[in-house]
Design an enzyme around this catalytic site. Structure first.
Site, PDB file in Angstrom:
ATOM      1  N   TYR A  64     -16.580   0.131  10.482  1.00 58.15           N
ATOM      2  CA  TYR A  64     -15.141   0.040  10.721  1.00 58.15           C
ATOM      3  C   TYR A  64     -14.804  -1.226  11.493  1.00 58.15           C
ATOM      4  O   TYR A  64     -15.428  -1.553  12.509  1.00 58.15           O
ATOM      5  CB  TYR A  64     -14.631   1.260  11.502  1.00 58.15           C
ATOM      6  CG  TYR A  64     -13.170   1.128  11.878  1.00 58.15           C
ATOM      7  CD1 TYR A  64     -12.183   1.273  10.910  1.00 58.15           C
ATOM      8  CD2 TYR A  64     -12.784   0.813  13.178  1.00 58.15           C
ATOM      9  CE1 TYR A  64     -10.846   1.132  11.227  1.00 58.15           C
ATOM     10  CE2 TYR A  64     -11.451   0.669  13.514  1.00 58.15           C
ATOM     11  CZ  TYR A  64     -10.482   0.827  12.526  1.00 58.15           C
ATOM     12  OH  TYR A  64      -9.165   0.658  12.842  1.00 58.15           O
ATOM     13  N   ASN A 101      -7.070  -4.688  19.959  1.00 55.13           N
ATOM     14  CA  ASN A 101      -7.317  -3.258  20.126  1.00 55.13           C
ATOM     15  C   ASN A 101      -7.698  -2.999  21.584  1.00 55.13           C
ATOM     16  O   ASN A 101      -8.863  -2.947  21.934  1.00 55.13           O
ATOM     17  CB  ASN A 101      -8.457  -2.851  19.197  1.00 55.13           C
ATOM     18  CG  ASN A 101      -8.352  -1.408  18.739  1.00 55.13           C
ATOM     19  OD1 ASN A 101      -9.307  -0.856  18.243  1.00 55.13           O
ATOM     20  ND2 ASN A 101      -7.201  -0.792  18.871  1.00 55.13           N
ATOM     21  N   GLU A 112      -2.862   7.960  13.557  1.00 51.81           N
ATOM     22  CA  GLU A 112      -2.719   7.795  15.010  1.00 51.81           C
ATOM     23  C   GLU A 112      -1.613   8.746  15.465  1.00 51.81           C
ATOM     24  O   GLU A 112      -0.471   8.353  15.662  1.00 51.81           O
ATOM     25  CB  GLU A 112      -2.420   6.326  15.319  1.00 51.81           C
ATOM     26  CG  GLU A 112      -3.573   5.434  14.880  1.00 51.81           C
ATOM     27  CD  GLU A 112      -3.198   3.995  14.620  1.00 51.81           C
ATOM     28  OE1 GLU A 112      -2.046   3.607  14.924  1.00 51.81           O
ATOM     29  OE2 GLU A 112      -4.054   3.243  14.117  1.00 51.81           O
ATOM     30  N   HIS A 152       0.327  -7.776  12.255  1.00 51.69           N
ATOM     31  CA  HIS A 152       0.611  -6.993  13.455  1.00 51.69           C
ATOM     32  C   HIS A 152       1.537  -7.712  14.433  1.00 51.69           C
ATOM     33  O   HIS A 152       1.869  -7.162  15.490  1.00 51.69           O
ATOM     34  CB  HIS A 152      -0.693  -6.615  14.165  1.00 51.69           C
ATOM     35  CG  HIS A 152      -1.449  -5.502  13.482  1.00 51.69           C
ATOM     36  ND1 HIS A 152      -1.695  -5.479  12.130  1.00 51.69           N
ATOM     37  CD2 HIS A 152      -2.024  -4.365  13.980  1.00 51.69           C
ATOM     38  CE1 HIS A 152      -2.377  -4.394  11.825  1.00 51.69           C
ATOM     39  NE2 HIS A 152      -2.588  -3.695  12.930  1.00 51.69           N
ATOM     40  N   PHE A 168      -9.035   2.701  23.258  1.00 51.95           N
ATOM     41  CA  PHE A 168      -7.750   1.996  23.158  1.00 51.95           C
ATOM     42  C   PHE A 168      -6.565   2.871  23.546  1.00 51.95           C
ATOM     43  O   PHE A 168      -5.445   2.383  23.705  1.00 51.95           O
ATOM     44  CB  PHE A 168      -7.537   1.498  21.728  1.00 51.95           C
ATOM     45  CG  PHE A 168      -7.791   2.569  20.694  1.00 51.95           C
ATOM     46  CD1 PHE A 168      -6.917   3.629  20.521  1.00 51.95           C
ATOM     47  CD2 PHE A 168      -8.923   2.510  19.897  1.00 51.95           C
ATOM     48  CE1 PHE A 168      -7.155   4.630  19.586  1.00 51.95           C
ATOM     49  CE2 PHE A 168      -9.159   3.504  18.945  1.00 51.95           C
ATOM     50  CZ  PHE A 168      -8.281   4.559  18.790  1.00 51.95           C
ATOM     51  N   TYR A 174      17.569  14.442  57.072  1.00 50.42           N
ATOM     52  CA  TYR A 174      16.235  14.243  56.487  1.00 50.42           C
ATOM     53  C   TYR A 174      15.953  12.783  56.160  1.00 50.42           C
ATOM     54  O   TYR A 174      14.819  12.321  56.255  1.00 50.42           O
ATOM     55  CB  TYR A 174      16.092  15.059  55.205  1.00 50.42           C
ATOM     56  CG  TYR A 174      15.985  16.551  55.387  1.00 50.42           C
ATOM     57  CD1 TYR A 174      16.003  17.142  56.650  1.00 50.42           C
ATOM     58  CD2 TYR A 174      15.844  17.386  54.284  1.00 50.42           C
ATOM     59  CE1 TYR A 174      15.908  18.512  56.804  1.00 50.42           C
ATOM     60  CE2 TYR A 174      15.746  18.752  54.424  1.00 50.42           C
ATOM     61  CZ  TYR A 174      15.775  19.323  55.683  1.00 50.42           C
ATOM     62  OH  TYR A 174      15.676  20.676  55.819  1.00 50.42           O
ATOM     63  N   ARG A 225      14.628  11.483  59.620  1.00 50.94           N
ATOM     64  CA  ARG A 225      13.452  12.063  60.269  1.00 50.94           C
ATOM     65  C   ARG A 225      12.303  12.354  59.311  1.00 50.94           C
ATOM     66  O   ARG A 225      11.162  12.499  59.733  1.00 50.94           O
ATOM     67  CB  ARG A 225      13.816  13.317  61.045  1.00 50.94           C
ATOM     68  CG  ARG A 225      14.341  14.484  60.265  1.00 50.94           C
ATOM     69  CD  ARG A 225      14.650  15.619  61.243  1.00 50.94           C
ATOM     70  NE  ARG A 225      15.604  16.566  60.738  1.00 50.94           N
ATOM     71  CZ  ARG A 225      15.318  17.828  60.454  1.00 50.94           C
ATOM     72  NH1 ARG A 225      14.098  18.273  60.616  1.00 50.94           N
ATOM     73  NH2 ARG A 225      16.266  18.637  60.017  1.00 50.94           N
TER      74      ARG A 225
END
Length: 516
Positions: free
Chosen positions: A55, A197, A419, A85, A334, A282, A285
């Site tokens: 791969y 990646n 994915e 991409h 990744f 608050y 303090r």
């Protein structure tokens, strides 16, 4: 003067990351790193020459992983991956983030587990050391399979096909590289995939935000101490014994800083006796409890991001042993879930720092609580004083409530459901910048309001530290004796908050470093 940082891959330090973010450094790798790089590269080159399907080396990507690629097309496969991409949109990332992105990517590849050739790591080093800025749009990553789109834009610039930013203008990367005496990077098997990646974009965005938060945090501690004294609040809630019996480390530490900031205040001494108030609100303090928890949260984020900055997060990974044996394993490093959860945690801390500061502004302008003139102005009615400055602070605090919603819980499947769960880490980290600006402006408004409160307590003086904060502000913003154009004062105070000038007051009393 430029400083050279010698990086050991997998062992980057917080100080090195801070120096990279701030700029003005050159990077070198320790010599032994090149041995690891060569060893991993040899494994990939052997796989590329073989017949077995691997791969990312001789197959397609994502849903197309079952598609085999011919040996004579492996380099084209990597170039096409990068080109396809590069789909980012939005404004370009700033130089601080890009420096961190380039540095963490080269350090990751230099561990030798990604299988890239030395030429790839050298190209990243050369671009960084030449001070070049790849054009990388800030939107388009879901944080798995890594930060594909932004890292692709970075890689395309290294290839001479993308763009660089020069004086804020987009220029052809090939021309910029040539002018710097650099050659475009030519990718070989797996190298495009290794470059894109990974989680370096989301990590860089989150690291940049964390370093900015450190400055905001210390500034807010000082502005909170100013408000306490302006409202003539009690320093009893900061007693060390209270915090010791709870045992929370951030709370104990920051309570000590508040005590030091308030030490020697004549304002405090003036109401130590015969004050009929029993307890403060608050927002006064409970500052150690709130701010201490935010400090602990930020330090958790620090630890996650330091690990991630040193991580190898691409796929597949090459484990080449010194005896010549090697294994390539496909996994999922990744996936940026650690960064996503850390960014969400930091978002909550940023929002809380702003939220409690906004409450202190509201307290200061409320004469029934602060016992100062209404809206911090004489002749209220004719003058509105800080009425609408508080509205701005409230608007910003409200924005941060929406932005603090966890990005990590929102996953959309991508790549035809291959994915199917993603981290959204990149947005989770990117949204921290606007949140920091919002809380920074709130702190700036509080600084102005608290110092205005001091005007009504004169001739009494606060502590030396807080009077220093008062004088620092007055060097840029005058007292508001009658209504005047207030926006420039807010921006002047905000600029000093961002620059760390107010944080420096806290630093003199004891370091409040998130990175410490």
């Amino acid at each position: 003067m430029t400083t050279t940082l010698k990086l050991t891959p997998g062992a980057l330090t917080l100080d090195q990351l801070r120096a990279i973010q701030q700029g003005g450094v050159r990077l070198e790798l320790v010599p032994e790193a090149w041995e690891d790089i060569n060893r991993g590269a040899a494994v990939v080159q052997k796989a590329a020459a073989g017949d077995a399907a691997v791969y990312g080396v001789n197959t397609g990507f994502g849903k197309l992983a079952s598609k085999r690629i011919a040996k004579d097309e492996l380099d084209t496969l990597q170039r096409n991956l990068i080109r396809s991409h590069c789909v980012g949109v939005g404004a370009p990332m700033n130089e601080r983030v890009l420096r961190l992105m380039l540095a963490t990517k080269l350090a990751s590849l230099a561990r030798g587990i990604s299988g890239v050739r030395p030429e790839v790591v050298q190209a990243l080093l050369d671009v960084f050391n030449a001070g070049l800025t790849p054009y990388v749009p800030c939107q388009g990553s879901v944080g798995a399979s890594g930060d594909l789109a932004p890292l692709s834009h970075m890689t395309l610039a290294l290839m001479g096909e993308g763009e660089m930013l020069v004086d804020g203008q987009r220029r052809p990367a090939g021309q910029v590289l040539e002018a710097a005496g650099l050659k475009p990077l030519k990718l070989a098997a797996k190298e495009g995939l290794a470059l894109i990646n990974g989680t370096q974009t989301s990590t860089a965005l989150a690291l940049d935000a964390l370093m900015r938060f450190e400055v905001l945090y210390a500034s807010a501690v000082v502005s909170g101490a100013l408000s306490l004294d302006a409202a003539r609040g009690s320093d009893g809630p900061f007693d060390a014994r209270i915090h010791a019996v709870r045992g929370q480390p951030g709370q104990i530490e920051v309570a000590g800083v508040y005590r030091e900031l308030l030490k020697g205040s004549a304002i405090r001494a003036s109401h130590a006796e015969n004050d009929d108030r029993v307890q403060d609100p608050y927002c006064l303090r409970c500052q150690p409890q709130v701010m201490g928890a935010c400090l602990d949260q930020a330090r958790y984020v620090r630890d996650v991001l330091l690990r991630e900055a040193n991580a190898v997060t691409d796929n597949p990974l090459v484990f080449a042993e010194k005896d010549g044996s090697a294994t390539m394993i496909s996994g999922g490093n990744f996936h940026a879930e650690p960064v996503a959860l850390a960014a969400d945690a930091l978002a909550v801390a940023i929002a809380e720092v702003g939220a409690i500061a906004e409450r202190r502004i509201a307290m200061l302008i409320d004469t029934g609580v602060s016992r100062l003139p209404a809206f911090l102005t004489e002749n209220a009615g004719l003058n509105s004083g800080f009425m609408i400055a508080h509205v701005t602070a409230a608007a910003l605090a409200s924005e941060n409530k929406s932005l603090a919603h966890p990005a990590s819980v929102d996953s959309l499947p991508t790549s035809a459901n291959q994915e199917d769960h993603v981290s959204m880490a990149t947005f989770g980290a990117r949204r921290l910048g606007p949140m920091l600006d919002n809380s920074g402006h709130i702190v700036a408004i509080e600084w102005l309001a608290a110092c205005q409160g001091f005007e009504f307590l004169r001739p009494l003086k606060s502590s030396a530290a807080l009077e220093g904060a008062y004088e620092l502000l007055r060097s840029k913003a005058p007292a508001m004796n009658t209504d005047h154009y207030l926006a420039p004062d807010i921006e002047a105070a905000f600029a000093m908050v961002q620059a760390g000038a107010l944080a420096g007051i806290a630093g003199q009393q004891g370091a409040l470093r998130v990175f410490g």
